[in-house]
Motif scaffolding. Structure first.
Motif, short mmCIF file in Angstrom:
data_model
loop_
_atom_site.label_atom_id
_atom_site.label_comp_id
_atom_site.label_asym_id
_atom_site.label_seq_id
_atom_site.Cartn_x
_atom_site.Cartn_y
_atom_site.Cartn_z
N LYS A 180 0.85 -1.19 0.00
CA LYS A 180 0.00 0.00 0.00
C LYS A 180 0.88 1.24 0.00
O LYS A 180 0.47 2.31 0.40
N GLN A 181 2.10 1.06 -0.45
CA GLN A 181 3.10 2.11 -0.35
C GLN A 181 3.13 3.06 -1.56
O GLN A 181 3.78 4.08 -1.52
N HIS A 182 2.52 2.68 -2.65
CA HIS A 182 2.61 3.53 -3.85
C HIS A 182 1.38 3.35 -4.72
O HIS A 182 0.68 2.35 -4.62
N ARG A 183 1.14 4.31 -5.57
CA ARG A 183 0.10 4.16 -6.59
C ARG A 183 0.71 3.48 -7.80
O ARG A 183 1.91 3.61 -8.06
N THR A 184 -0.09 2.76 -8.56
CA THR A 184 0.44 2.02 -9.71
C THR A 184 -0.23 2.47 -11.00
O THR A 184 -1.45 2.47 -11.13
N GLY A 185 0.61 2.89 -11.95
CA GLY A 185 0.09 3.35 -13.24
C GLY A 185 0.33 2.36 -14.36
O GLY A 185 -0.25 2.48 -15.43
N GLY A 186 1.18 1.37 -14.12
CA GLY A 186 1.46 0.37 -15.15
C GLY A 186 2.19 -0.81 -14.55
O GLY A 186 2.83 -0.69 -13.50
#
Lengths: 171, 158
Positions: free
Chosen positions: B39-45
């Motif tokens: 849950k540490q980062h947003r994912t774009g790809g």
């Protein structure tokens, strides 16, 4: 002591080196070592062969199936469009993402029987080309707006290594 | 949802999202969530290597998260100098291709973490422009642009 099949490994390395050196490499036929390998420039796909015009919007992504027999497109429209690659007839439209903002990403399963797609409706969906199976949802509320900026410009030809495409491209 | 990829065995799916509560999840084919990776980062790809060794998650900012797909451990974070717009992994699972908004794509050796090649000439600016490996024996790198670009993957031989 020499490892087993050492000569064969070395010869394979030479073949790979020739492939890496070949500027317009466009054949999947096995190489021979009787002569130096070089593909002719005329075999390299440079011209538009066909426009697939049925898709009613901006295309964000296209993806060939692993076998190369189908190509799928997703984008600003609700549906995912699939063409077969012999005559490039439209064979399927997967309609089920409930969104006016489109489908941003998709992937064929390793055996090509299924397709997973991500919609701006916050759902990922799993398809078996005919039947829609709903399977997941996330809430990405304010973030999905940024994705609408996506613009995807790509020619279709070069994406494929399939023989039917490279073979029929005019010089 | 921003992205979806198959595990090489075809039995699970990994999805990426900009939602920080579910940015990287692994699902079985019944739709059950098996694992929330982080849950540490947003994912774009997303990209998974064909040999099942690597999972690479592209953030919405200037970082790529490189995971060990087998152990689910974060191996390292790769920083890019401009926002990444697409990532792909080569068929031999050795190289990561990253396209960026500064009109440059990079070929990165996943094991040594070093940039092996840079590809320039294409233009995309802030738009999402994808690149990928392709051609016979995957000898080429291609990218969308205003038009289309292709490069020999290993240019020093060119």
């Amino acid at each position: 002591m020499l490892p087993e099949h050492r000569l064969s490994v070395l010869l394979d390395n030479i073949k790979q080196h020739q492939i890496d050196k070949c500027l317009y490499h466009s054949t999947t036929k096995p190489l021979t070592l009787y002569s130096d390998h070089l593909c002719d420039r005329s075999m390299f796909p440079t011209d538009v062969m066909l426009d697939l015009e049925q898709y009613p919007g901006e295309v964000y992504q296209i993806a060939f199936s692993h076998s190369g027999d189908r190509i799928a497109a997703c984008g600003s429209a609700k549906g995912i469009f699939i063409w077969e690659t012999n005559h490039f007839d439209l064979t399927r439209v997967l309609d089920g993402h409930d969104t006016g903002e489109g489908v941003c990403n998709m992937a064929w399963s390793p055996d090509d029987t299924m397709l997973v797609t991500c919609g701006m409706d916050r759902y990922a969906k799993l398809w078996n080309t005919a039947v829609r199976i709903f399977f997941a949802q996330v809430t990405d509320s304010h973030w999905y707006v940024t994705m609408i900026l996506m613009l995807f410009l790509v020619g279709f030809r070069l994406v494929s290594a399939s023989k039917s495409l490279t073979g029929s491209t005019s010089p | 949802m921003s992205s979806c990829v198959w595990a090489p065995d075809g039995r699970t799916i990994v999805t990426g999202s900009f939602d920080k509560t579910k940015p990287l999840c692994q699902w079985d084919l019944n739709g059950d969530c098996l694992l929330v990776w982080t849950k540490q980062h947003r994912t774009g790809g997303l990209a998974i290597s064909p040999d099942g060794r690597w999972l690479v998650a592209m953030e919405d900012q200037l970082r790529l998260q490189i995971y060990n797909f087998l152990t689910q451990e974060l191996e390292y974070i790769y920083s890019v100098d401009s926002r990444a717009t697409s990532i792909s992994i080569s068929r031999d699972s050795k190289h990561l291709l990253v396209n960026k908004t500064n009109n440059e794509a990079q070929l990165i050796d996943l094991e040594t973490r070093e940039v092996e090649q840079k590809y320039t000439g294409h233009t995309g600016g802030q738009y999402t422009i994808r690149s990928d490996f392709g051609g016979a024996h995957e000898s080429f790198v291609i990218s969308g642009s205003e038009g289309m670009y292709s490069w020999q993957k290993l240019k020093e031989y060119g």
